[in-house]
Design an enzyme around this catalytic site. Sequence first.
Site, PDB file in Angstrom:
ATOM      1  N   PRO A 120       0.786  -1.701   0.295  1.00  0.00           N
ATOM      2  CA  PRO A 120      -0.293   0.181   0.279  1.00  0.00           C
ATOM      3  C   PRO A 120       0.827   1.442  -0.001  1.00  0.00           C
ATOM      4  CG  PRO A 120      -1.119  -1.520   1.412  1.00  0.00           C
ATOM      5  CD  PRO A 120       0.350  -2.286   1.477  1.00  0.00           C
ATOM      6  N   CYS A 121       0.370   1.999  -0.781  1.00  0.00           N
ATOM      7  CA  CYS A 121       0.709   3.647  -0.777  1.00  0.00           C
ATOM      8  C   CYS A 121       0.336   4.178  -0.146  1.00  0.00           C
ATOM      9  CB  CYS A 121       1.313   4.413  -2.255  1.00  0.00           C
ATOM     10  SG  CYS A 121      -0.492   4.162  -3.108  1.00  0.00           S
ATOM     11  N   THR A 122      -0.883   4.147   0.762  1.00  0.00           N
ATOM     12  CA  THR A 122      -1.538   5.223   1.282  1.00  0.00           C
ATOM     13  C   THR A 122      -0.665   6.295   2.409  1.00  0.00           C
ATOM     14  OG1 THR A 122      -3.489   3.749   1.669  1.00  0.00           O
ATOM     15  CG2 THR A 122      -3.951   5.959   2.471  1.00  0.00           C
TER      16      THR A 122
END
Length: 181
Positions: A107-109
């Site tokens: 995840p790049c969140t």
Amino acid sequence: MLDPIPCLAGASVTVWPGVGERWLSGTLGKFLLMGGTVRAVGLFAGIGGIELGIQRALGASTTSLCENWAPAQAVLRSQFPEAVIEPDVRAFDRVPGGTQILSAGFPCTDLSQAGRTAGITGQHSGLVVHVFDALRKVRGKKNRPWLLIENVQNMLALDQGRAMDYLVGELESLGYRWAYR
């Protein structure tokens, strides 16, 4: 345009001067040219774009996928009907034996400019630790799979590149040589 080299597994490999020759002389390249079927596992699989690319490029068999979002799991079941789908990377504690490629588009969140910018230790991006934990349990350096990690460019700038430092440190502690593209 370069000509692809046919492999016995039904896939083909395009050789780029300099890079391709080194890749083909490596373990995975030799395995493919001898007719082996590459076994791939995808963590944080989304709808399986990376894994589909690996399948199409190398004739790989995707044996296991991990994704927690139910709509994406439905797509994965349709696209990879033979693969085991795990819903939670935190429960993924071992790389299945015989895996040659492990992909992880974590995840790049917490790393994205548009996201929380909490950094590599954030609640979502920090899940990448489970990739390294599972790899540590693989006995013998020669049994470790090739690893493809994908994420956003902002991880190079956020917190003076702390995320990239973390990833490089983990890779090197496991004995991987790495390249950033």
